[in-house]
Each structure stands twice: as C-alpha cells, then as structure tokens.
Scaffold this motif. Structure first.
Motif, PDB file in Angstrom:
ATOM      1  N   TYR A  15       0.542  -1.371  -0.130  1.00 30.34           N
ATOM      2  CA  TYR A  15       0.086  -0.371  -0.087  1.00 30.34           C
ATOM      3  C   TYR A  15       0.998   1.195   0.101  1.00 30.34           C
ATOM      4  CZ  TYR A  15      -3.515   3.218   0.681  1.00 30.34           C
ATOM      5  OH  TYR A  15      -4.549   4.623   1.004  1.00 30.34           O
ATOM      6  N   SER A  16       1.811   1.430   0.575  1.00 27.30           N
ATOM      7  CA  SER A  16       2.422   2.285   1.122  1.00 27.30           C
ATOM      8  C   SER A  16       3.260   3.010  -0.755  1.00 27.30           C
ATOM      9  CB  SER A  16       4.089   2.582   2.567  1.00 27.30           C
ATOM     10  OG  SER A  16       4.824   1.313   1.446  1.00 27.30           O
ATOM     11  N   GLU A  17       4.086   1.912  -0.884  1.00 25.25           N
ATOM     12  CA  GLU A  17       3.761   2.004  -2.818  1.00 25.25           C
ATOM     13  C   GLU A  17       3.524   2.811  -3.650  1.00 25.25           C
ATOM     14  OE1 GLU A  17       5.182  -0.591  -1.028  1.00 25.25           O
ATOM     15  OE2 GLU A  17       6.705  -0.706  -0.816  1.00 25.25           O
ATOM     16  N   PHE A  18       2.405   1.717  -3.346  1.00 26.85           N
ATOM     17  CA  PHE A  18       0.991   1.998  -4.285  1.00 26.85           C
ATOM     18  C   PHE A  18       0.704   3.634  -3.773  1.00 26.85           C
ATOM     19  CE2 PHE A  18      -3.633   2.816  -5.397  1.00 26.85           C
ATOM     20  CZ  PHE A  18      -3.246   2.273  -6.975  1.00 26.85           C
ATOM     21  N   ALA A  19       0.854   4.093  -2.581  1.00 26.05           N
ATOM     22  CA  ALA A  19      -0.358   5.443  -2.408  1.00 26.05           C
ATOM     23  C   ALA A  19       0.822   6.188  -2.679  1.00 26.05           C
ATOM     24  CB  ALA A  19       0.034   5.203  -1.152  1.00 26.05           C
ATOM     25  N   SER A  20       2.394   6.054  -2.788  1.00 22.66           N
ATOM     26  CA  SER A  20       3.118   7.604  -3.781  1.00 22.66           C
ATOM     27  C   SER A  20       3.310   7.398  -4.475  1.00 22.66           C
ATOM     28  CB  SER A  20       4.369   7.024  -2.605  1.00 22.66           C
ATOM     29  OG  SER A  20       4.864   5.888  -2.557  1.00 22.66           O
ATOM     30  N   MET A  21       2.673   6.040  -5.403  1.00 21.55           N
ATOM     31  CA  MET A  21       3.177   5.870  -6.680  1.00 21.55           C
ATOM     32  C   MET A  21       2.023   6.576  -7.764  1.00 21.55           C
ATOM     33  SD  MET A  21       5.098   5.999  -9.422  1.00 21.55           S
ATOM     34  CE  MET A  21       6.414   4.747  -9.154  1.00 21.55           C
ATOM     35  N   TYR A  22       0.792   6.437  -7.098  1.00 23.74           N
ATOM     36  CA  TYR A  22      -0.200   7.443  -7.314  1.00 23.74           C
ATOM     37  C   TYR A  22      -0.430   8.767  -7.014  1.00 23.74           C
ATOM     38  CZ  TYR A  22      -5.201   7.380  -7.937  1.00 23.74           C
ATOM     39  OH  TYR A  22      -6.187   8.147  -8.526  1.00 23.74           O
ATOM     40  N   GLY A  23       0.543   9.215  -5.993  1.00 19.41           N
ATOM     41  CA  GLY A  23       0.153  10.777  -6.621  1.00 19.41           C
ATOM     42  C   GLY A  23       1.631  11.182  -7.189  1.00 19.41           C
ATOM     43  N   VAL A  62      -0.319   3.262 -12.736  1.00 22.14           N
ATOM     44  CA  VAL A  62       0.065   3.166 -11.422  1.00 22.14           C
ATOM     45  C   VAL A  62       0.246   1.400 -11.617  1.00 22.14           C
ATOM     46  CG1 VAL A  62       0.379   3.004  -9.473  1.00 22.14           C
ATOM     47  CG2 VAL A  62      -0.309   5.193 -10.378  1.00 22.14           C
ATOM     48  N   LEU A  63      -0.128   0.593 -12.430  1.00 21.40           N
ATOM     49  CA  LEU A  63      -0.082  -0.612 -12.478  1.00 21.40           C
ATOM     50  C   LEU A  63       1.378  -0.402 -13.650  1.00 21.40           C
ATOM     51  CD1 LEU A  63      -1.013  -3.368 -12.004  1.00 21.40           C
ATOM     52  CD2 LEU A  63      -2.568  -2.819 -14.115  1.00 21.40           C
ATOM     53  N   ARG A  64       1.630  -0.057 -14.323  1.00 21.25           N
ATOM     54  CA  ARG A  64       2.767  -0.049 -15.240  1.00 21.25           C
ATOM     55  C   ARG A  64       3.721  -0.021 -14.696  1.00 21.25           C
ATOM     56  NH1 ARG A  64       6.162   2.120 -18.433  1.00 21.25           N
ATOM     57  NH2 ARG A  64       5.343   4.120 -17.822  1.00 21.25           N
ATOM     58  N   ARG A  65       4.240   1.167 -13.916  1.00 24.11           N
ATOM     59  CA  ARG A  65       5.768   1.475 -13.182  1.00 24.11           C
ATOM     60  C   ARG A  65       5.909   0.698 -12.068  1.00 24.11           C
ATOM     61  NH1 ARG A  65       5.255   8.106 -12.615  1.00 24.11           N
ATOM     62  NH2 ARG A  65       5.068   8.396 -14.888  1.00 24.11           N
ATOM     63  N   LEU A  66       4.341  -0.057 -10.939  1.00 26.05           N
ATOM     64  CA  LEU A  66       5.140  -1.029 -10.211  1.00 26.05           C
ATOM     65  C   LEU A  66       5.175  -2.796 -10.423  1.00 26.05           C
ATOM     66  CD1 LEU A  66       2.845   1.037  -7.512  1.00 26.05           C
ATOM     67  CD2 LEU A  66       5.574   0.958  -8.032  1.00 26.05           C
ATOM     68  N   GLU A  67       4.946  -2.852 -11.570  1.00 25.29           N
ATOM     69  CA  GLU A  67       4.803  -4.256 -12.143  1.00 25.29           C
ATOM     70  C   GLU A  67       6.328  -5.249 -11.344  1.00 25.29           C
ATOM     71  OE1 GLU A  67       2.736  -6.195 -15.995  1.00 25.29           O
ATOM     72  OE2 GLU A  67       3.893  -5.248 -16.711  1.00 25.29           O
ATOM     73  N   HIS A  68       6.855  -4.885 -11.502  1.00 29.90           N
ATOM     74  CA  HIS A  68       7.983  -5.053 -10.570  1.00 29.90           C
ATOM     75  C   HIS A  68       7.735  -5.892  -9.002  1.00 29.90           C
ATOM     76  CE1 HIS A  68       8.569  -1.472  -9.566  1.00 29.90           C
ATOM     77  NE2 HIS A  68       9.208  -1.907  -7.959  1.00 29.90           N
ATOM     78  N   LEU A  69       6.406  -4.729  -8.776  1.00 29.24           N
ATOM     79  CA  LEU A  69       6.223  -5.550  -6.969  1.00 29.24           C
ATOM     80  C   LEU A  69       5.478  -7.217  -7.194  1.00 29.24           C
ATOM     81  CD1 LEU A  69       5.797  -2.780  -5.567  1.00 29.24           C
ATOM     82  CD2 LEU A  69       7.319  -4.282  -5.123  1.00 29.24           C
ATOM     83  N   LEU A  70       4.804  -7.310  -8.305  1.00 27.62           N
ATOM     84  CA  LEU A  70       3.784  -8.635  -8.692  1.00 27.62           C
ATOM     85  C   LEU A  70       4.204  -9.832  -8.748  1.00 27.62           C
ATOM     86  CD1 LEU A  70       1.115  -6.877 -10.989  1.00 27.62           C
ATOM     87  CD2 LEU A  70       0.901  -7.025  -8.426  1.00 27.62           C
ATOM     88  N   PRO A  71       3.959 -10.686  -7.675  1.00 22.86           N
ATOM     89  CA  PRO A  71       4.245 -12.213  -7.497  1.00 22.86           C
ATOM     90  C   PRO A  71       4.330 -12.432  -9.234  1.00 22.86           C
ATOM     91  CG  PRO A  71       1.767 -11.837  -6.730  1.00 22.86           C
ATOM     92  CD  PRO A  71       2.330 -10.730  -7.307  1.00 22.86           C
ATOM     93  N   TYR A  72       4.654 -13.296  -9.723  1.00 21.30           N
ATOM     94  CA  TYR A  72       5.070 -14.237 -10.790  1.00 21.30           C
ATOM     95  C   TYR A  72       3.845 -14.479 -11.434  1.00 21.30           C
ATOM     96  CZ  TYR A  72       5.353 -17.592 -14.572  1.00 21.30           C
ATOM     97  OH  TYR A  72       5.423 -18.201 -15.285  1.00 21.30           O
ATOM     98  N   TYR A  73       3.086 -14.936  -9.958  1.00 24.53           N
ATOM     99  CA  TYR A  73       2.283 -16.184 -10.282  1.00 24.53           C
ATOM    100  C   TYR A  73       0.485 -14.343 -11.309  1.00 24.53           C
ATOM    101  CZ  TYR A  73      -0.598 -14.179  -6.434  1.00 24.53           C
ATOM    102  OH  TYR A  73      -0.938 -14.586  -5.144  1.00 24.53           O
ATOM    103  N   LEU A  74       0.366 -13.635 -10.733  1.00 23.46           N
ATOM    104  CA  LEU A  74      -0.242 -12.825 -11.188  1.00 23.46           C
ATOM    105  C   LEU A  74       0.328 -12.246 -13.038  1.00 23.46           C
ATOM    106  CD1 LEU A  74      -1.238 -10.839  -8.293  1.00 23.46           C
ATOM    107  CD2 LEU A  74      -2.091 -12.569  -9.489  1.00 23.46           C
ATOM    108  N   THR A  75       2.042 -12.472 -13.024  1.00 17.14           N
ATOM    109  CA  THR A  75       2.199 -11.534 -13.964  1.00 17.14           C
ATOM    110  C   THR A  75       2.240 -12.562 -15.514  1.00 17.14           C
ATOM    111  OG1 THR A  75       4.127 -12.350 -13.380  1.00 17.14           O
ATOM    112  CG2 THR A  75       3.823 -10.006 -13.004  1.00 17.14           C
ATOM    113  N   ARG A  76       2.136 -13.543 -15.174  1.00 15.64           N
ATOM    114  CA  ARG A  76       1.961 -15.124 -16.020  1.00 15.64           C
ATOM    115  C   ARG A  76       0.959 -14.787 -17.213  1.00 15.64           C
ATOM    116  NH1 ARG A  76       2.037 -20.722 -13.262  1.00 15.64           N
ATOM    117  NH2 ARG A  76      -0.250 -20.965 -13.066  1.00 15.64           N
ATOM    118  N   LYS A  77       1.266 -14.934 -18.489  1.00 12.99           N
ATOM    119  CA  LYS A  77       0.399 -14.832 -18.962  1.00 12.99           C
ATOM    120  C   LYS A  77      -0.160 -16.031 -19.465  1.00 12.99           C
ATOM    121  CE  LYS A  77       1.821 -10.337 -20.786  1.00 12.99           C
ATOM    122  NZ  LYS A  77       2.702  -9.695 -22.004  1.00 12.99           N
ATOM    123  N   LYS A  78      -1.745 -16.100 -19.969  1.00  7.13           N
ATOM    124  CA  LYS A  78      -1.939 -17.867 -20.474  1.00  7.13           C
ATOM    125  C   LYS A  78      -1.796 -17.477 -22.167  1.00  7.13           C
ATOM    126  CE  LYS A  78      -4.986 -18.752 -16.766  1.00  7.13           C
ATOM    127  NZ  LYS A  78      -6.263 -18.756 -16.289  1.00  7.13           N
TER     128      LYS A  78
END
Length: 102
Positions: A15-23, A62-78
């Motif tokens: 949340y802290s990274e998301f909130a600061s990046m959102y601003g 924000v999602l594009r900039r913080l994509e490196h924080l997401l775990p692998y199972y959320l980023t893999r493509k089917k």
C-alpha cells in the motif's frame, strides 16, 4: 489476471508504494493536461479527483510502473489452447533448465 485484480493486490500488499506512486502519477498526468481532461471536460482539481476515466488512466500507469512488485503468478500470461507448450492445461508455466531438474 485482470488489471483490477492486480491493482487490488498492490493495494493490499504494497500500500505505501502504491499510494506514493499514485500521487506522483496523478501529479504527472495533471501537469500534462493543463486545460482538458482525458474525458474532454475542463480539467479542474475537483473534476480530476472524481473523473472515472482520468483515475482509470492513473491506475493503469501506476500498475505499469509497479509491475515489478507483483508476484509471478499474477504476471504470467495464459497461452491459447493451440499453443505448443503445455497443451493440456492451456497455461504457460516456467520452464526449468535441465541442470535444476535433477
């Protein structure tokens, strides 16, 4: 995963990274559109805070900039069912090198 699910995951786990990046992104996008909003209306501070299209654009950035924080199972493509890899399940799984399989 859909964008909304990824954003929800970031809000709940980072949340802290998301909130600061959102601003930061909100301010950056506000500066790039001095007169008109993404939706075509006059870009005032109140309008930008409540505009659905503008806030969706901010969240996507924000999602594009913080994509490196997401775990692998959320980023893999089917993959589609016609693909060569892992045809039975239709998903693309990580392929381990030959040395690590021993």
């Amino acid at each position: 995963m859909k964008e909304k699910e990824k954003i929800d995951w970031l809000k709940s786990h980072c949340y802290s990274e998301f909130a600061s990046m959102y601003g930061k992104v909100f301010d950056d996008l506000t500066e790039t559109q001095p007169i008109f909003c993404v939706c075509g209306k006059l870009a005032t501070g109140l309008h930008e805070r409540t505009c659905k299209k503008f806030n969706n654009k901010v969240e996507r950035e924000v999602l594009r900039r913080l994509e490196h924080l997401l775990p692998y199972y959320l980023t893999r493509k089917k993959l589609r069912y016609g693909s060569k890899r892992n045809h039975e399940s239709g998903t693309q799984d990580a392929v381990l090198p030959e040395e690590s399989r021993k």
